[in-house]
Design an enzyme around this catalytic site. Structure first.
Site, PDB file in Angstrom:
ATOM      1  N   HIS A  18       0.848  -1.200   0.000  1.00  0.00           N
ATOM      2  CA  HIS A  18       0.000   0.000   0.000  1.00  0.00           C
ATOM      3  C   HIS A  18       0.878   1.244   0.000  1.00  0.00           C
ATOM      4  O   HIS A  18       2.109   1.155  -0.097  1.00  0.00           O
ATOM      5  CB  HIS A  18      -1.022  -0.025   1.138  1.00  0.00           C
ATOM      6  N   HIS A  21       4.292   1.438   1.915  1.00  0.00           N
ATOM      7  CA  HIS A  21       5.437   0.724   1.343  1.00  0.00           C
ATOM      8  C   HIS A  21       5.959   1.464   0.116  1.00  0.00           C
ATOM      9  O   HIS A  21       7.167   1.568  -0.107  1.00  0.00           O
ATOM     10  CB  HIS A  21       5.039  -0.705   0.934  1.00  0.00           C
ATOM     11  N   CYS A 126       3.561  -9.822  21.195  1.00  0.00           N
ATOM     12  CA  CYS A 126       2.606  -9.378  20.162  1.00  0.00           C
ATOM     13  C   CYS A 126       2.997 -10.068  18.865  1.00  0.00           C
ATOM     14  O   CYS A 126       4.093  -9.838  18.346  1.00  0.00           O
ATOM     15  CB  CYS A 126       2.625  -7.858  19.983  1.00  0.00           C
ATOM     16  N   CYS A 129       3.805  -7.677  15.873  1.00  0.00           N
ATOM     17  CA  CYS A 129       5.139  -7.057  15.885  1.00  0.00           C
ATOM     18  C   CYS A 129       6.219  -8.119  15.890  1.00  0.00           C
ATOM     19  O   CYS A 129       7.387  -7.799  15.705  1.00  0.00           O
ATOM     20  CB  CYS A 129       5.393  -6.238  17.142  1.00  0.00           C
ATOM     21  N   CYS A 144      -0.761  -4.376  23.012  1.00  0.00           N
ATOM     22  CA  CYS A 144       0.437  -4.024  22.267  1.00  0.00           C
ATOM     23  C   CYS A 144       0.442  -2.519  22.033  1.00  0.00           C
ATOM     24  O   CYS A 144      -0.549  -1.972  21.547  1.00  0.00           O
ATOM     25  CB  CYS A 144       0.447  -4.760  20.922  1.00  0.00           C
ATOM     26  N   HIS A 147      -0.004  -2.015  18.033  1.00  0.00           N
ATOM     27  CA  HIS A 147      -1.213  -2.497  17.355  1.00  0.00           C
ATOM     28  C   HIS A 147      -2.489  -2.325  18.175  1.00  0.00           C
ATOM     29  O   HIS A 147      -3.583  -2.545  17.669  1.00  0.00           O
ATOM     30  CB  HIS A 147      -1.047  -3.963  16.957  1.00  0.00           C
ATOM     31  N   LYS A 299      -5.524   7.243  10.522  1.00  0.00           N
ATOM     32  CA  LYS A 299      -4.517   6.207  10.354  1.00  0.00           C
ATOM     33  C   LYS A 299      -4.931   5.268   9.212  1.00  0.00           C
ATOM     34  O   LYS A 299      -6.103   4.912   9.096  1.00  0.00           O
ATOM     35  CB  LYS A 299      -4.411   5.422  11.676  1.00  0.00           C
ATOM     36  N   LYS A 302      -6.528  -0.986   6.251  1.00  0.00           N
ATOM     37  CA  LYS A 302      -7.342  -1.546   5.180  1.00  0.00           C
ATOM     38  C   LYS A 302      -8.709  -1.987   5.685  1.00  0.00           C
ATOM     39  O   LYS A 302      -9.682  -1.920   4.975  1.00  0.00           O
ATOM     40  CB  LYS A 302      -6.601  -2.689   4.494  1.00  0.00           C
TER      41      LYS A 302
HETATM   42  N1  MSP Z   1       9.216  -6.574   7.593  1.00  0.00           N
HETATM   43  C1  MSP Z   1       9.314  -5.454   8.435  1.00  0.00           C
HETATM   44  C2  MSP Z   1      10.574  -4.667   8.152  1.00  0.00           C
HETATM   45  C3  MSP Z   1      11.838  -5.458   8.235  1.00  0.00           C
HETATM   46  S1  MSP Z   1      13.209  -4.509   7.764  1.00  0.00           S
HETATM   47  C4  MSP Z   1      14.489  -5.428   8.191  1.00  0.00           C
HETATM   48  C5  MSP Z   1       8.105  -4.541   8.222  1.00  0.00           C
HETATM   49  N2  MSP Z   1       7.446  -4.669   7.079  1.00  0.00           N
HETATM   50  S2  MSP Z   1       6.134  -3.848   6.641  1.00  0.00           S
HETATM   51  O1  MSP Z   1       5.628  -4.493   5.445  1.00  0.00           O
HETATM   52  O2  MSP Z   1       5.223  -3.705   7.724  1.00  0.00           O
HETATM   53  O3  MSP Z   1       6.668  -2.453   6.172  1.00  0.00           O
HETATM   54  C6  MSP Z   1       6.915  -1.485   7.109  1.00  0.00           C
HETATM   55  C7  MSP Z   1       7.399  -0.216   6.417  1.00  0.00           C
HETATM   56  O4  MSP Z   1       6.444   0.237   5.439  1.00  0.00           O
HETATM   57  C8  MSP Z   1       7.495   0.936   7.379  1.00  0.00           C
HETATM   58  O5  MSP Z   1       8.684   0.955   8.089  1.00  0.00           O
HETATM   59  C9  MSP Z   1       7.423   2.088   6.443  1.00  0.00           C
HETATM   60  O6  MSP Z   1       8.667   2.208   5.822  1.00  0.00           O
HETATM   61  C10 MSP Z   1       6.370   1.632   5.456  1.00  0.00           C
HETATM   62  N3  MSP Z   1       5.016   2.033   5.883  1.00  0.00           N
HETATM   63  C11 MSP Z   1       3.955   1.206   6.171  1.00  0.00           C
HETATM   64  N4  MSP Z   1       2.877   1.969   6.425  1.00  0.00           N
HETATM   65  C12 MSP Z   1       3.184   3.275   6.344  1.00  0.00           C
HETATM   66  C13 MSP Z   1       2.453   4.494   6.352  1.00  0.00           C
HETATM   67  N5  MSP Z   1       1.161   4.571   6.618  1.00  0.00           N
HETATM   68  N6  MSP Z   1       3.134   5.638   6.029  1.00  0.00           N
HETATM   69  C14 MSP Z   1       4.448   5.624   5.647  1.00  0.00           C
HETATM   70  N7  MSP Z   1       5.140   4.505   5.620  1.00  0.00           N
HETATM   71  C15 MSP Z   1       4.633   3.351   6.194  1.00  0.00           C
HETATM   72  O7  MSP Z   1       7.839  -3.745   9.109  1.00  0.00           O
END
Ligand code: MSP
Length: 635
Positions: A18, A21, A126, A129, A144, A147, A299, A302
């Site tokens: 989304h 990412h 959690c 996390c 948590c 979350h 926030k 989905k």
């Molecule tokens: N797999 C772990 C990261 C491991 S790194 C060694 C993880 N993955 S995740 O799919 O949840 O992606 C997290 C990352 O996505 C966040 O750190 C951020 O970079 C990005 N984002 C997810 N949601 C976000 C927002 N709403 N806004 C901005 N970025 C965010 O955590």
């Protein structure tokens, strides 16, 4: 040449990508492109985090294996990164053997340093996390803190890492500016470490979907220790060829930057450097934690259905306006809200008006005055230059500090000056009277040169559209380097391509009402993988009746079909034998591409191609929803 290593987090494969990412990845891509522009040797990695209990759970709920679940999501990531123009050097998946090797190697080193021991462990866990929390962190409700969902009390024998031993060295690291950025985040991490570090459990018992912990049967490596190591696996750490690792991690010339969201700062700014210290490896140069995107000030979740409809935006506008919006709208480091209205407003005011109109006005005037060419006279003393030079310096400073929104603001100062300059010089007045003198040439050259500088600065942000803008002012973006970020680069008397609108205005009211599909500019169409309806109609798709079917001897995959398409009979070879028996196909209706050039497969000429959905590489045939005459066109 300085070496610059840049990473995004590796994303979980339990859900589709989304806006969050995309954001981190677009930011990292912009930085990677900028570093290349200024002459660095860049290695830029991204990838997916595929182990852990959450992936196992989601795969179970869908009735697929965790690997199948991962493969599906990963292919979506690949498509999306292609669509967004992400220029990563490699894509690491934690299920790859090279990653397992790197994890084994870092554990070997940490163990050799005496930093691992076995102990019984009980804590509040959690699962989302994948982490344990203290009583203080979860409060009386045992929720948590990230979350806001219930945590579970878990107890098991685990391998522990002596995190507490690294407290002082971590604090010394935070004392260096640049280690963790922005400063407010560095202070936050420092306070956390000052409050006292406890040793960390780095293995899990009974979790099947993970990397086995070397020397401890039945235990897998704690997902965060495993996942963080991706930053080394992708460089070949623990493998046979250490060149990338030595160049981009070990080398004294290398800069190592982890771009992450603020949600995963602790893992990157506390655990990761401690693991690296224990393994005797250099630390990252900078861990940069950016803020969060909210959706209409809420926030993003989905389940509430408020996620940004990315596909729609990308299809309608192309990648570059989305990239621009993300980088311009968020003050880097802080939170920002994504609203459709803000997107349209930025598009119309910044891109359609400031950039698009200024460009087309100048190109039109210059074409008219100089017979379709750029002006023949340049100029080195004028107010556009006086504004542009400090603005470009400010842009470069901002890029060095990761202040992307400020870098863009600096470029827009140049556009504002170009407009004011044109209004004050009024070159159109002379042109109306057919006067084309040196003064006209200089005024138009200055304006176009301002736009050229803006487009050069925009290359990292909007790679496709900035190249189109450069092309529109007579510059080939292929050979652009750091030298292009200086006044004076606009070539004299070179042909200007035919004018076309690069950023057509969006009808805001109609867009917000969901009534119209906003136009995709011609340039984006050409450079994206979209096709026109005319292109689509070049493919003739027709319904066919299967009259006969037999396996092709000695082939694992191929079945020869005799089909009827309207009046016509054809032989078609299909790679479906692993999923279908020949007999069950007879009497079925299928859809065929009937205007493909024939090919010979295992000695049989195939006069068409059968359509099938590909599910993890397995074909599932496409049939019409109801019986229709053979030869019916599909469109
Ligand atoms: N797999 C772990 C990261 C491991 S790194 C060694 C993880 N993955 S995740 O799919 O949840 O992606 C997290 C990352 O996505 C966040 O750190 C951020 O970079 C990005 N984002 C997810 N949601 C976000 C927002 N709403 N806004 C901005 N970025 C965010 O955590």
């Amino acid at each position: 040449m300085p070496n610059f290593y840049l990473t995004t987090p590796i994303y979980y494969v339990n859900d589709l990508p989304h806006i969050g990412h995309i954001y981190t990845t677009v930011v990292a891509d912009t930085l990677a492109r900028y570093r290349r522009l200024v002459g660095d040797e860049v290695y830029f990695s991204t990838g997916t985090d595929e182990h852990g209990v959450n992936i196992l759970k989601i795969a179970e709920s869908k009735g697929v294996t965790p690997q199948q679940q991962a493969d599906r999501v990963v292919s979506r990531y690949h498509d999306l990164w292609r669509q967004l123009g992400i220029s990563h050097s490699d894509f690491i998946r934690t299920t790859e053997a090279r990653h397992h090797r790197a994890v084994a190697e870092i554990i070997r080193r940490i163990e050799a340093n005496g930093d691992l021991y076995l102990a019984k462990h009980e804590g509040w866990y959690c699962a989302s996390c994948e982490t344990f929390y203290t009583e203080r962190e979860i409060g009386a409700a045992r929720m948590c803190p990230v979350h806001e969902s219930p945590t579970e009390l878990q107890s098991e024998e685990n391998v522990f890492f002596r995190l507490s031993k690294y407290q002082d060295r971590l604090l010394a690291w935070y004392a260096q500016s640049g280690s963790v950025e922005p400063e407010s985040r560095r202070n936050e991490v420092r306070r956390f470490v000052e409050s006292g570090l406890r040793d960390l459990s780095v293995s899990r018992a009974n979790l099947a979907w993970g990397v086995p912990f070397p020397g401890h049967d039945g235990q897998t490596v704690y997902v965060w220790l495993e996942a963080l190591t991706n930053y080394l696996s992708v460089l070949g750490f623990g493998g046979d060829d250490q060149t990338l690792f030595e160049t981009f991690w070990q080398g004294s010339e290398s800069t190592r930057v982890h771009m992450v969201g603020k949600d995963i700062l602790r893992f990157h700014a506390v655990y990761w450097p401690a693991f690296l210290m224990a393994a005797g490896l250099p630390l990252p140069t900078t861990v940069y934690a950016h803020g969060w995107w909210l959706r209409d000030d809420k926030k993003i979740s989905k389940s509430v259905g408020n996620a940004v409809r990315l596909d729609e935006l990308l299809t309608h506008f192309g990648a570059d306006p989305v990239r621009y919006f993300l980088l311009r709208e968020m003050a880097f480091g802080q939170d920002a809200s994504f609203s459709d209205e803000a997107f349209v407003d930025r598009f119309n005011s910044d891109l359609a008006n400031d950039l698009g109109n200024t460009l087309s006005r100048l190109v039109k005037l210059s074409s008219k005055a100089f017979d379709g060419k750029t002006p023949p006279e340049s100029c080195s003393n004028n107010s556009v230059k006086d504004t542009a030079e400090p603005a470009i310096a400010a842009y470069r400073d901002a890029m060095e500090e990761y202040a992307f929104h400020k870098a863009l603001r600096s470029l827009w100062r140049i556009l504002a000056e170009v407009n004011q300059y044109l209004v004050s010089k009024e070159p159109w007045k002379k042109l109306k009277e057919d006067i084309v003198d040196d003064a006209v040439s200089r005024v138009l050259w200055n304006g176009l040169e301002g736009v050229r500088l803006v487009a050069t600065g925009l290359l990292p942000f909007m790679p496709t559209m900035a190249a189109q803008v450069l092309k529109a002012v007579g510059v080939d973006s292929e050979n652009v380097d750091a030298g292009a970020l200086a006044w004076g680069g606009l070539p004299l008397s070179v042909p200007l391509p035919e004018k076309r609108t690069l950023f057509p205005r969006i009808d805001k009211a109609a867009f917000l009402a969901g009534e119209t599909k906003p136009p995709v500019s011609q340039a984006e169409k050409e450079d994206s993988n979209m096709i026109s309806i005319d292109d689509f109609f070049k493919i003739r798709l027709e319904v066919a009746n299967v009259l006969g079917a037999e396996r092709i001897p000695k082939s694992r995959k191929l079945i020869k079909l005799e089909v009827e398409v309207g009046e016509e009979r054809r032989t078609v070879v299909a790679g479906i034998a692993e999923a279908y028996e020949a007999e069950e196909l007879i009497g079925k209706q299928v859809v065929i591409v009937t205007n493909l050039e024939p090919v010979k497969l295992m000695g049989v000429e195939s006069q068409g191609m059968v359509l099938a959905a590909s599910v993890d590489g397995k074909p599932v045939l496409v049939h019409p929803g109801a019986e229709v005459p053979s030869g019916t066109q599909v469109r």
